[in-house]
Design an enzyme around this catalytic site. Structure first.
Site, PDB file in Angstrom:
ATOM      1  N   CYS A  74       0.815  -1.223   0.000  1.00 28.23           N
ATOM      2  CA  CYS A  74       0.000   0.000   0.000  1.00 28.23           C
ATOM      3  C   CYS A  74       0.847   1.270   0.000  1.00 28.23           C
ATOM      4  O   CYS A  74       0.353   2.345  -0.363  1.00 28.23           O
ATOM      5  CB  CYS A  74      -0.953   0.004   1.194  1.00 28.23           C
ATOM      6  SG  CYS A  74      -2.097  -1.394   1.196  1.00 28.23           S
ATOM      7  N   HIS A  84      -3.440   7.303   1.911  1.00 28.55           N
ATOM      8  CA  HIS A  84      -3.805   5.961   1.485  1.00 28.55           C
ATOM      9  C   HIS A  84      -5.215   5.671   1.992  1.00 28.55           C
ATOM     10  O   HIS A  84      -5.520   5.899   3.161  1.00 28.55           O
ATOM     11  CB  HIS A  84      -2.810   4.949   2.042  1.00 28.55           C
ATOM     12  CG  HIS A  84      -3.235   3.525   1.883  1.00 28.55           C
ATOM     13  ND1 HIS A  84      -3.683   3.014   0.675  1.00 28.55           N
ATOM     14  CD2 HIS A  84      -3.293   2.499   2.768  1.00 28.55           C
ATOM     15  CE1 HIS A  84      -3.987   1.737   0.836  1.00 28.55           C
ATOM     16  NE2 HIS A  84      -3.772   1.398   2.096  1.00 28.55           N
ATOM     17  N   ASN A 121     -10.001  -0.060  -0.532  1.00 25.47           N
ATOM     18  CA  ASN A 121      -8.542  -0.018  -0.456  1.00 25.47           C
ATOM     19  C   ASN A 121      -7.970  -0.604  -1.742  1.00 25.47           C
ATOM     20  O   ASN A 121      -8.080  -1.810  -1.980  1.00 25.47           O
ATOM     21  CB  ASN A 121      -8.075  -0.819   0.760  1.00 25.47           C
ATOM     22  CG  ASN A 121      -6.568  -0.781   0.954  1.00 25.47           C
ATOM     23  OD1 ASN A 121      -5.819  -0.413   0.066  1.00 25.47           O
ATOM     24  ND2 ASN A 121      -6.120  -1.192   2.138  1.00 25.47           N
TER      25      ASN A 121
END
Length: 324
Positions: free
Chosen positions: A114, A251, A281
């Protein structure tokens, strides 16, 4: 005078298929209310059968190049962040390079899950600062749907597929924090926490792709602390405070993490670009997707001070301070 990497174009791509929480509730023991309350997610995009990370990355790249009014022939460097490559090798970046018609320079992948886009951005920025590239394409692209255990309601509801990209170009600047460009990047990792967020497969260990495994509460706890610290590090390095930030582009892991990070920094949530509700996500794609959306909507304007931050498996985490 110093050389700065200016963002001159942003682009994104999302697969056509949208999967809502209600649709997921027909597959696993969950509900729209349960997912929304704990994560803030309402829907996610899922790649079609046969649609790969390279496909998503190429579309985002074309979008960014068009926005920047730059041809692939102008590129010196292509850095693609992904944890879901098309193949073990060659890199997905070279596949995208070929499709774009980029015939010079270098193209390669980076893998920091990520945090990948921050790692890729820092890498391209340092190439430009060193004079080894003038125009660079940085992409974050993922098909996380391919590594999810769709029977695990604790993880399968959290992720989606997508891609985002930016074009960087070298420009001379006076070297102050008022100049446009990437002011600084800050990267960290700590391999002691491998087992809190990982995929239980790999060509060297099991010869299988495997599935994502996560200890959600522990990841949440570390994320709040690590993200706040790396944001503070970026501000201190540039003689700035949280009050100077126009937009945080984080993020998009979980709305609770975004709220916790904002609270720890003393920032109003209205100054955070939040797209997790619609995208879920998307790992390395989440920061450039959110950035492209905010730029496209006119929220982010030239001269705005942006704080980009992310944390992912490894653990990895990082930040970048950018005068857009």
């Amino acid at each position: 005078m110093v050389v700065r990497s200016q963002i001159i174009g942003c682009g994104s791509y999302l697969p056509a298929r949208v999967v809502t929480n209600r649709e997921l509730a027909e597959m696993v023991d969950t509900s729209d209310a349960w997912i929304a309350e704990r994560t803030g997610i309402r829907q996610r995009h899922i790649a079609a059968e046969g649609e790969t990370t390279a496909d998503l990355a190429t579309q985002a790249a074309l979008s960014a190049l068009q926005a920047a009014e730059v041809s692939a022939a102008d590129l010196d460097l292509l850095v693609l962040a992904t944890a879901t490559p098309d193949h073990t090798f060659p890199s997905t970046a070279t596949k995208v390079q070929g499709r774009l018609g980029m015939t010079r320079g270098a193209a390669f992948d980076v893998q920091a899950v990520c945090s990948g886009f921050l790692y890729a951005l820092a890498t391209a920025d340092n190439f430009i600062r060193a004079g080894q590239a003038r125009t660079a394409l940085v992409i974050g692209a993922e098909t996380f749907s391919r590594i999810l255990d769709w029977n695990d309601r604790g993880t399968c509801v959290l992720f989606g597929d997508g891609a985002g990209a930016v074009v960087l170009r070298a420009a001379e600047a006076a070297g102050t924090n008022r100049d446009r460009g990437i002011l600084s990047t800050h990267l960290h990792s700590d391999g002691r926490y491998h087992d809190l967020l990982y995929v239980d497969g790999g060509p060297s260990s099991t010869q299988t792709v495997g599935h994502l495994r996560m200890e959600g509460r522990e990841v949440f706890r570390h994320a709040i602390v690590n993200l706040a610290e790396v944001v503070g590090e970026a501000l201190q390095a540039n003689g700035l405070t949280a009050a100077d930030i126009d937009w945080v582009v984080p993020h998009q892991a979980n709305r609770r993490i975004l709220e916790g990070t904002a609270k720890k920094l003393g920032l109003p949530l209205e100054r955070m670009v939040i797209s997790v509700e619609r995208h879920a996500n998307t790992s390395a794609a989440s920061v450039p997707l959110a950035l492209a959306e905010a730029v496209g909507e006119g929220r982010i304007k030239s001269g705005d001070l942006l704080l980009l931050e992310a944390m992912g498996g490894g653990f990895t985490w990082g930040s970048a301070l950018v005068r857009y």
